[in-house]
Design an enzyme around this catalytic site. Structure first.
Site: not given
Length: 287
Positions: A106, A213, A267
């Site tokens: 990730d 982010y 994921h």
């Protein structure tokens, strides 16, 4: 050969920060750094640390900056991808190693790609789990509206304050649900969720995690050329956030790379298929 049969934790000063790490394996084995993603900590690798250490690798899994028990610098710019990559090289320096083998999942995978792009002379081998090369994601999402829809939350995270309030509500219920709803049933048990929630409740933790982010909007130079170290990409095909086409596009930027798909995995590949993932990582990293 000095060995650490059971994982141990310690705090390591790294370029003005302190990184909390879990460490195992022979001290004179090849340094192998495992980088977790959002919203986990080094606990992400609890099924990998022991087997990789038993294979002769000196395994170090840090809580990355902003996460867990590591330092949480303030401000979005502190989480620029280059700063995150610098942490990895700083950790290697602090451990007295000029070369390392790198594994990332990730967000940890994006950091690992960036380290290999900027410091290829330091990386022996690079293993990536469900994470695109940072230079391919934007263009891929523009060409594939389905990927853009999957990534809507990245835009939401750019808002000030509101994402923090949502993620803190109900003892971090949304973050717990993000793990359990996107993984196979039973992947994250009550102990996992309680351990993660304890880290999310730390002062400033959720803002620091979101700043990873938010820093995506900051200017960044693209990779200067193809990824030179050997690359192995492992990809769970039932990932609800990232399409498998990102793996193909990422490999186009590698001088030498291979991908292995896991059709039944999501994921959270290293949690759901630990034996297969461990075998693939050991075969690649310990070669």
């Amino acid at each position: 050969m000095t060995t650490s049969p059971e994982p141990a934790t310690r705090r390591i000063p790294v370029r003005g920060l302190t990184l909390h790490v879990t460490e195992a394996g022979p001290a004179d084995g090849p340094l192998t750094v495992l980088l977790h993603g959002f919203p986990e900590t080094c606990r992400s690798w609890k099924r990998q640390i022991g087997p990789l250490a038993a294979a002769g690798l000196h395994v170090v899994a840090p809580d990355q900056r902003g996460y867990g028990e590591s330092s949480r610098p303030e401000g979005v710019s502190a989480y620029h991808l280059d700063r995150l990559a610098d942490d990895v090289i700083g950790l290697s320096d602090a451990l007295g190693s000029d070369r390392l083998r790198l594994v990332g999942h990730d967000w940890g995978g994006l950091v690992a790609w960036q380290v290999a792009a900027r410091f290829p002379e330091r990386i022996d081998r690079l293993a990536i789990l469900n994470a695109p090369h940072p230079d391919v994601f934007g263009a891929y999402a523009r060409r594939h509206p389905s990927q853009a829809l999957r990534s809507f939350y990245v835009g939401f995270f750019q808002l000030p304050g509101l994402p923090e309030a949502l993620l803190r509500a109900g003892d971090c219920a949304a973050l717990k649900r993000a793990l359990t709803a996107s993984s196979r049933p039973g992947t994250f048990g009550p102990d996992d969720l309680a351990a993660y929630a304890a880290t999310w409740r730390r002062p400033g933790a959720i803002t620091a995690m979101l700043n990873w982010y938010r820093a995506l909007r900051l200017p960044r130079d693209p990779a200067p050329g193809p990824i030179r170290p050997p690359v192995l990409v492992l990809w769970g095909e039932r990932d609800t956030a990232l399409e498998r086409g990102l793996a193909v596009e990422s490999l186009r930027l590698c001088a030498q790379g291979a991908v292995r798909y896991f059709p039944q995995a999501t994921h959270w590949l290293q949690h759901e298929e630990p034996e297969a993932v461990n075998a693939a990582l050991i075969g690649f990293l310990a070669a």
